[in-house]
Design an enzyme around this catalytic site. Structure first.
Site, mmCIF file in Angstrom:
data_model
loop_
_atom_site.group_PDB
_atom_site.id
_atom_site.type_symbol
_atom_site.label_atom_id
_atom_site.label_comp_id
_atom_site.label_asym_id
_atom_site.label_seq_id
_atom_site.Cartn_x
_atom_site.Cartn_y
_atom_site.Cartn_z
ATOM 1 N N LYS A 13 0.835 -1.214 0.000
ATOM 2 C CA LYS A 13 0.000 0.000 0.000
ATOM 3 C C LYS A 13 0.867 1.262 0.000
ATOM 4 O O LYS A 13 0.656 2.179 -0.791
ATOM 5 C CB LYS A 13 -0.938 0.022 1.223
ATOM 6 C CG LYS A 13 -1.870 -1.169 1.302
ATOM 7 C CD LYS A 13 -2.758 -1.113 2.530
ATOM 8 C CE LYS A 13 -2.003 -1.149 3.843
ATOM 9 N NZ LYS A 13 -1.283 -2.430 4.123
ATOM 10 N N ARG A 88 -9.189 0.474 9.284
ATOM 11 C CA ARG A 88 -8.642 -0.834 9.644
ATOM 12 C C ARG A 88 -9.644 -1.671 10.414
ATOM 13 O O ARG A 88 -9.335 -2.783 10.825
ATOM 14 C CB ARG A 88 -7.401 -0.628 10.491
ATOM 15 C CG ARG A 88 -6.112 -0.912 9.681
ATOM 16 C CD ARG A 88 -4.967 -0.649 10.590
ATOM 17 N NE ARG A 88 -3.754 -1.314 10.286
ATOM 18 C CZ ARG A 88 -2.738 -0.751 9.642
ATOM 19 N NH1 ARG A 88 -2.851 0.445 9.127
ATOM 20 N NH2 ARG A 88 -1.616 -1.406 9.490
ATOM 21 N N ARG A 127 11.720 -5.491 4.797
ATOM 22 C CA ARG A 127 11.441 -4.064 4.574
ATOM 23 C C ARG A 127 12.434 -3.188 5.348
ATOM 24 O O ARG A 127 12.759 -3.449 6.491
ATOM 25 C CB ARG A 127 10.013 -3.739 5.030
ATOM 26 C CG ARG A 127 9.700 -2.242 4.969
ATOM 27 C CD ARG A 127 8.216 -1.966 4.980
ATOM 28 N NE ARG A 127 7.534 -2.452 6.169
ATOM 29 C CZ ARG A 127 6.200 -2.404 6.328
ATOM 30 N NH1 ARG A 127 5.432 -1.907 5.365
ATOM 31 N NH2 ARG A 127 5.644 -2.868 7.427
ATOM 32 N N ARG A 160 11.741 -1.391 10.855
ATOM 33 C CA ARG A 160 10.697 -1.025 11.813
ATOM 34 C C ARG A 160 10.661 -2.037 12.946
ATOM 35 O O ARG A 160 10.718 -3.240 12.692
ATOM 36 C CB ARG A 160 9.332 -0.997 11.102
ATOM 37 C CG ARG A 160 9.064 0.298 10.364
ATOM 38 C CD ARG A 160 7.832 0.238 9.494
ATOM 39 N NE ARG A 160 6.639 -0.340 10.117
ATOM 40 C CZ ARG A 160 5.442 -0.352 9.541
ATOM 41 N NH1 ARG A 160 5.267 0.194 8.336
ATOM 42 N NH2 ARG A 160 4.416 -0.905 10.144
ATOM 43 N N ARG A 171 0.422 -8.899 13.754
ATOM 44 C CA ARG A 171 -0.231 -7.935 12.851
ATOM 45 C C ARG A 171 -1.076 -8.648 11.808
ATOM 46 O O ARG A 171 -2.136 -8.164 11.416
ATOM 47 C CB ARG A 171 0.821 -7.040 12.182
ATOM 48 C CG ARG A 171 1.389 -6.022 13.180
ATOM 49 C CD ARG A 171 2.709 -5.474 12.723
ATOM 50 N NE ARG A 171 2.605 -4.752 11.489
ATOM 51 C CZ ARG A 171 3.587 -4.679 10.591
ATOM 52 N NH1 ARG A 171 4.737 -5.281 10.800
ATOM 53 N NH2 ARG A 171 3.409 -3.986 9.494
HETATM 54 P P1 ADP Z 1 2.280 -1.924 3.232
HETATM 55 O O1 ADP Z 1 2.283 -0.412 3.199
HETATM 56 O O2 ADP Z 1 1.078 -2.513 2.550
HETATM 57 O O3 ADP Z 1 2.506 -2.490 4.593
HETATM 58 P P2 ADP Z 1 4.824 -1.614 1.821
HETATM 59 O O4 ADP Z 1 4.467 -0.754 0.669
HETATM 60 O O5 ADP Z 1 5.572 -0.997 2.940
HETATM 61 O O6 ADP Z 1 3.522 -2.419 2.368
HETATM 62 O O7 ADP Z 1 5.663 -2.846 1.220
HETATM 63 C C1 ADP Z 1 6.179 -3.867 2.067
HETATM 64 C C2 ADP Z 1 7.562 -4.294 1.570
HETATM 65 O O8 ADP Z 1 7.418 -4.960 0.325
HETATM 66 C C3 ADP Z 1 8.530 -3.137 1.322
HETATM 67 O O9 ADP Z 1 9.805 -3.558 1.707
HETATM 68 C C4 ADP Z 1 8.466 -2.901 -0.204
HETATM 69 O O10 ADP Z 1 9.713 -2.444 -0.696
HETATM 70 C C5 ADP Z 1 8.144 -4.299 -0.716
HETATM 71 N N1 ADP Z 1 7.235 -4.317 -1.857
HETATM 72 C C6 ADP Z 1 6.128 -3.531 -2.040
HETATM 73 N N2 ADP Z 1 5.499 -3.860 -3.185
HETATM 74 C C7 ADP Z 1 6.212 -4.884 -3.719
HETATM 75 C C8 ADP Z 1 6.057 -5.686 -4.913
HETATM 76 N N3 ADP Z 1 5.027 -5.514 -5.744
HETATM 77 N N4 ADP Z 1 6.971 -6.649 -5.159
HETATM 78 C C9 ADP Z 1 7.993 -6.846 -4.292
HETATM 79 N N5 ADP Z 1 8.197 -6.147 -3.161
HETATM 80 C C10 ADP Z 1 7.311 -5.182 -2.872
HETATM 81 P P1 AMP Z 2 1.258 0.593 9.022
HETATM 82 O O1 AMP Z 2 2.352 1.574 8.837
HETATM 83 O O2 AMP Z 2 0.035 0.858 8.182
HETATM 84 O O3 AMP Z 2 1.733 -0.836 8.910
HETATM 85 O O4 AMP Z 2 0.764 0.779 10.535
HETATM 86 C C1 AMP Z 2 1.633 0.557 11.627
HETATM 87 C C2 AMP Z 2 0.850 0.475 12.926
HETATM 88 O O5 AMP Z 2 0.194 1.726 13.189
HETATM 89 C C3 AMP Z 2 -0.262 -0.569 12.995
HETATM 90 O O6 AMP Z 2 0.222 -1.870 13.305
HETATM 91 C C4 AMP Z 2 -1.146 0.019 14.107
HETATM 92 O O7 AMP Z 2 -0.589 -0.196 15.384
HETATM 93 C C5 AMP Z 2 -1.072 1.513 13.821
HETATM 94 N N1 AMP Z 2 -2.137 1.945 12.891
HETATM 95 C C6 AMP Z 2 -1.978 2.449 11.629
HETATM 96 N N2 AMP Z 2 -3.157 2.743 11.078
HETATM 97 C C7 AMP Z 2 -4.101 2.429 12.012
HETATM 98 C C8 AMP Z 2 -5.524 2.473 12.037
HETATM 99 N N3 AMP Z 2 -6.226 2.900 10.988
HETATM 100 N N4 AMP Z 2 -6.155 2.065 13.168
HETATM 101 C C9 AMP Z 2 -5.469 1.637 14.235
HETATM 102 N N5 AMP Z 2 -4.132 1.538 14.276
HETATM 103 C C10 AMP Z 2 -3.441 1.927 13.167
#
Ligand code: ADP
Ligand code: AMP
Length: 219
Positions: A13, A88, A127, A160, A171
């Site tokens: 995302k 969420r 990541r 992270r 998660r």
């Molecule tokens: P989310 O925001 O849904 O938690 P991220 O955008 O942070 O996910 O992506 C999670 C990890 O996967 C990051 O390390 C990113 O670089 C990698 N990633 C994202 N999209 C792809 C893809 N289509 N193919 C391979 N790796 C990806």
């Molecule tokens: P993310 O960066 O989207 O993976 O979010 C990291 C963390 O932030 C999550 O595991 C939750 O603890 C908190 N968080 C982010 N968005 C929300 C939401 N909409 N509602 C509740 N907690 C959230």
């Protein structure tokens, strides 16, 4: 254009939202980024949110909903926004609808990025994030040009604390229990488009742009 990106942690995302927001000049609102920033700066919100974010639990609805409503309602969302990480749970989805119904007659699209569990675990565990500009990399899938440093601002990359094995497991469980029902909530209102996000990032982006085109959103 108003867009919500839904999907499990690691679906991509944030990665897609960053590219799309630049391409389409939309404000990118990531609740996770806002919360991490607040924790780093030790703000009252950060102090209250810290233990939830670190353990992978959802931060209480009133705290996150307030952040989103403030951001979505601000002046710089006039041309639209991409919401990443919110809603969420169904309660948050209902709060968003009630806010947007008053402001924009509920006109928004939800793209659901779906990926299988092995993909999610591989992506989350590799990541790496820039401490300075929050750009997202992956040790294997999207490595930085210079190991350990951001391509864009040369900031230091970090893992992270919630991307460790134990917290990833929690998660994904929280997602299945609390966020997966949001998919059904949006499917019922016919605003949901599902995309297979296991594919390479460029392919996923192209499919998202095709979806936006088909829904006659100006690109
Ligand atoms: P989310 O925001 O849904 O938690 P991220 O955008 O942070 O996910 O992506 C999670 C990890 O996967 C990051 O390390 C990113 O670089 C990698 N990633 C994202 N999209 C792809 C893809 N289509 N193919 C391979 N790796 C990806
Ligand atoms: P993310 O960066 O989207 O993976 O979010 C990291 C963390 O932030 C999550 O595991 C939750 O603890 C908190 N968080 C982010 N968005 C929300 C939401 N909409 N509602 C509740 N907690 C959230």
């Amino acid at each position: 254009m108003r867009l919500v990106l839904l999907g499990p942690p690691g679906a991509g995302k944030g990665t897609q939202a960053k590219v799309l927001s630049e391409k389409l000049k939309l404000k990118h609102i990531s609740t996770g980024d806002i919360l991490r920033q607040s924790i780093k700066q030790n703000t009252p919100l950060g102090v209250r949110a810290k233990r939830y974010v670190e353990s992978g639990e959802l931060v209480p609805d009133d705290l996150v909903t307030e952040i989103v409503i403030d951001s979505v309602g601000s002046n710089d969302t006039k041309d639209g926004f991409i919401l990443d990480g919110f809603p969420r749970n169904v309660q948050q989805a209902e709060s968003l609808d009630s806010f947007l119904r008053d402001k924009y007659s509920l006109d928004y699209l939800v793209i659901y990025l779906d990926a299988n569990i092995n993909t999610l675990i591989q992506r989350l565990s590799g990541r790496r994030i820039c401490r300075n500009c929050q750009a997202v990399f992956h040790l294997v899938n999207m490595p930085p040009k210079k190991e350990g440093f951001c391509d864009f601002c040369q900031g230091v990359l970090y893992q992270r604390p919630d991307d460790t094995e134990e917290t990833i497991k929690n998660r994904l469980q929280v997602y299945n229990q609390q966020t997966a029902p949001v998919v059904d909530y949006y499917a019922k209102s016919k605003r949901l488009v599902r995309i297979e996000a296991d594919k390479e990032a460029g392919v996923v982006l192209k499919e998202m742009l095709d979806v936006l085109n088909r829904h006659s959103y100006a690109l």
